[in-house]
Enzyme design. Sequence first.
Site, PDB file in Angstrom:
ATOM      1  N   GLU A 176      -4.355  -6.500   2.998  1.00  0.00           N
ATOM      2  CA  GLU A 176      -3.356  -7.189   3.630  1.00  0.00           C
ATOM      3  C   GLU A 176      -3.210  -8.826   3.050  1.00  0.00           C
ATOM      4  O   GLU A 176      -2.236  -9.207   2.809  1.00  0.00           O
ATOM      5  CB  GLU A 176      -2.929  -7.091   5.193  1.00  0.00           C
ATOM      6  N   HIS A 221      -0.903   0.801  15.514  1.00  0.00           N
ATOM      7  CA  HIS A 221       0.391   1.213  14.823  1.00  0.00           C
ATOM      8  C   HIS A 221       1.857   0.785  15.660  1.00  0.00           C
ATOM      9  O   HIS A 221       2.829   1.258  15.001  1.00  0.00           O
ATOM     10  CB  HIS A 221       0.280   2.747  14.317  1.00  0.00           C
ATOM     11  N   LEU A 281      -5.741  -1.884  -1.010  1.00  0.00           N
ATOM     12  CA  LEU A 281      -5.626  -1.741   0.567  1.00  0.00           C
ATOM     13  C   LEU A 281      -6.084  -3.211   1.137  1.00  0.00           C
ATOM     14  O   LEU A 281      -7.447  -3.273   1.287  1.00  0.00           O
ATOM     15  CB  LEU A 281      -6.278  -0.535   1.014  1.00  0.00           C
ATOM     16  N   GLN A 310       2.211  -1.977   5.978  1.00  0.00           N
ATOM     17  CA  GLN A 310       2.453  -0.505   6.490  1.00  0.00           C
ATOM     18  C   GLN A 310       2.900  -0.248   7.935  1.00  0.00           C
ATOM     19  O   GLN A 310       3.716   0.458   8.245  1.00  0.00           O
ATOM     20  CB  GLN A 310       1.142   0.357   6.223  1.00  0.00           C
ATOM     21  N   PHE A 311       2.306  -1.317   8.656  1.00  0.00           N
ATOM     22  CA  PHE A 311       2.618  -1.348  10.189  1.00  0.00           C
ATOM     23  C   PHE A 311       2.398  -2.746  10.594  1.00  0.00           C
ATOM     24  O   PHE A 311       1.757  -3.399  10.300  1.00  0.00           O
ATOM     25  CB  PHE A 311       1.951  -0.505  11.214  1.00  0.00           C
ATOM     26  N   GLU A 351       0.917  -1.348   0.234  1.00  0.00           N
ATOM     27  CA  GLU A 351       0.042   0.016   0.041  1.00  0.00           C
ATOM     28  C   GLU A 351       0.712   1.355   0.014  1.00  0.00           C
ATOM     29  O   GLU A 351       1.803   1.374   0.874  1.00  0.00           O
ATOM     30  CB  GLU A 351      -0.979   0.052   1.178  1.00  0.00           C
ATOM     31  N   PRO A 357      -4.824  -9.101   9.428  1.00  0.00           N
ATOM     32  CA  PRO A 357      -5.435  -9.727   8.377  1.00  0.00           C
ATOM     33  C   PRO A 357      -4.809 -10.755   7.614  1.00  0.00           C
ATOM     34  O   PRO A 357      -5.554 -11.610   6.741  1.00  0.00           O
ATOM     35  CB  PRO A 357      -6.022  -8.506   7.515  1.00  0.00           C
ATOM     36  N   ILE A 403      -0.732  -6.308  10.297  1.00  0.00           N
ATOM     37  CA  ILE A 403      -0.424  -7.781   9.959  1.00  0.00           C
ATOM     38  C   ILE A 403      -1.705  -8.827  10.087  1.00  0.00           C
ATOM     39  O   ILE A 403      -1.696  -9.778   9.294  1.00  0.00           O
ATOM     40  CB  ILE A 403       0.921  -8.327  10.294  1.00  0.00           C
TER      41      ILE A 403
END
Lengths: 326, 346
Positions: free
Chosen positions: A60, A129, A58, A82-83, A29, A89, A87
């Site tokens: 995961e 995050h 978008l 992204q973070f 993403e 999903p 993770i």
Amino acid sequence: MAKMNIIQAITDGLRVALRDDPRVIVLGEDVGVNGGVFRATEGLQAEFGSDRVVDTPLAEAGIIGASVGMAVNGMRPVPELQFFGFIYPAVEQIVAHVARVRMRSQGRFTCPMVIRAPYGGGIRAPELHGDSPEAMFVHQPGIKVVCPSNPYDAKGLLLAAIDSPDPVLFLEPMRIYRAFRDEVPEERYTVEIGKANVVKEGTDISLYAWGTMLRVSLEAAKMAKEQHGWDVEVVDLRTLSPLDRETIIGSVQKTGRAVVVHEAPKTAGLGAEIVALINDEALLSLEAPVGRVGGYDAPQPLFSLEDIYAPDAKRILHGIEKVMNF
Amino acid sequence: MNHTDQQERAEGTMLTGEQMIEMYKWMVTVRHFDRRAVNLQRSGRIGTYAALEGQEAAQVGCGYALEKQDWLFPTYREHGVSMVHGVPMTTVFLYWNGRPEGCMAPEGVNVFPISVPIATQLPHAVGAAWASKLKGENSIAVGFVGDGGTSEGDFHEAMNFAGVMKLPVIIFCQNNGYAISVPLSKQTATETLAEKAAAYGVEGIRVDGQDAVAVHDAVKYAADKARRGEGPTFIEAVTYRYGSHTTADDHTRYRDVNEAEMWRTERDPIDRLKARILELGIWSEEQDQALWEEADKVVQKSIEEMQAMPPVDHNRIFDYSYAELPWHLKEQREEMRSLYGNGGAK
């Protein structure tokens, strides 16, 4: 030699991998035009094109699932999450598939991919995050987990991970992405997966840490010296799975005392595994029970509380004192 | 509705009579395999088995439309299409007998190990198709899913990726009306599954899954389209499983037995193709009887192969966990060997 911070070293590692190996695809993403939310992929789409550095939907699970299919069909995907806290999903894809392709197909198919994820707290980010669920993935056979603490290791471990025939989870300490610069060779080099690094030698107690906690541990070691005169050895694990038994055990056999430090909640964290390893291999060298300093066993709080949630030098020193004064 | 109706588009078929006979032979073999597998489970000689009887046209029609180099990402009910694509029958038996060798397609046969978690294999099909496209290869990928699987997030993510990336992939859905016990009416509020494709900018096709010729033609159309670089297709093949979800399930708890009986007597895919080739004058009752006898021999030989396998090699637990075993696995393997031995030879 260039001076780079961790994020620059990662970008440089990705650039070298994309340049040298046409099978490497960077996807995720916002990794393309935007260069990633932390700018880890800055400039890479412009340099290598939108077929090699791909902005995905978008999703995961979709990103990791598609990477499985790509890897099985001969590519070397390097997906970015992204973070680390995003993770979840994709956990089913990682646990049910990424980690098992080689095993389930009995070697007929393999799944070489590197899942990059910034982990840990400390940047005043919103909820989820700042998670550090690395132990979940150390617990999962079939993948390797690495976590650099400095720019040199970041680039070298990343290139080693991309070369690895097995899937690797590559955790990036986002709190120190830009905290300092080191000399980083501009050319290709690797840091071997599975090798820890004794970053500060000492004789009284061993501190085991990785990623963000490494520098905090060095700070605690300095305080221990100043306040108590204790000589602390600090070991950067660098690879969390598989653990470097030789270095971990070698250190505690020398010092006779140890504390494991991590940001993740203490209970069933990776520290527990390291304590068990020391128990298996170095029980008779111990002069005190091995200590653990971790995040509290509560969900990662909102950021007004994050500085007292994650271990700081004061808490690590407190952990050292408990073990030294046993 | 944005999806197209196969019956409206196709007149006749792309198949020759010879090809129809070949498909028919596969369907009979697959059915006989399936019935024997159920019996083997009942007598304790294999583990839980997911029967496909009733779905032979959907599977064989699909498999017959693909090329050797194509990639398949099957669920646990895709024995038929997997065998048509080159997975040996004995391998399928071995899987249901709990043997790791049952997950290994032969070299050159691009069939991924069966995915048990529902719809998780669809993103893999998308990724494999993506890799084929990037490498400029002529292969496409097919991801298999059932009606229940269309409710999973991975179905949505895969369809969306396929549409956005315009990938050479087919998502092939066998809508057999039930996800274990849950009927389609409780699975989705849409009238058809094919219409869902429109939401992803993907062409959706609904085809009679009991008509092997129609299924073949739909898949061939989608495969040709994918190979031309014109993107993905979602195919809903409307079919029915005559039996239970698996041998551990009892369909009489949730289905009207008359419904299954109706499908079996009025919509059977084997009866249907047989009638067609008899009508074309290219098949006879004598040939039909010989075919069932031949199928019995083929399946029996495969069962004997499965039963003649040496005991499972214990090292298979470890040897494919990583490319190179880490120290702790080497030690655990040694301990395993000392306690339990190596088992059968490799």
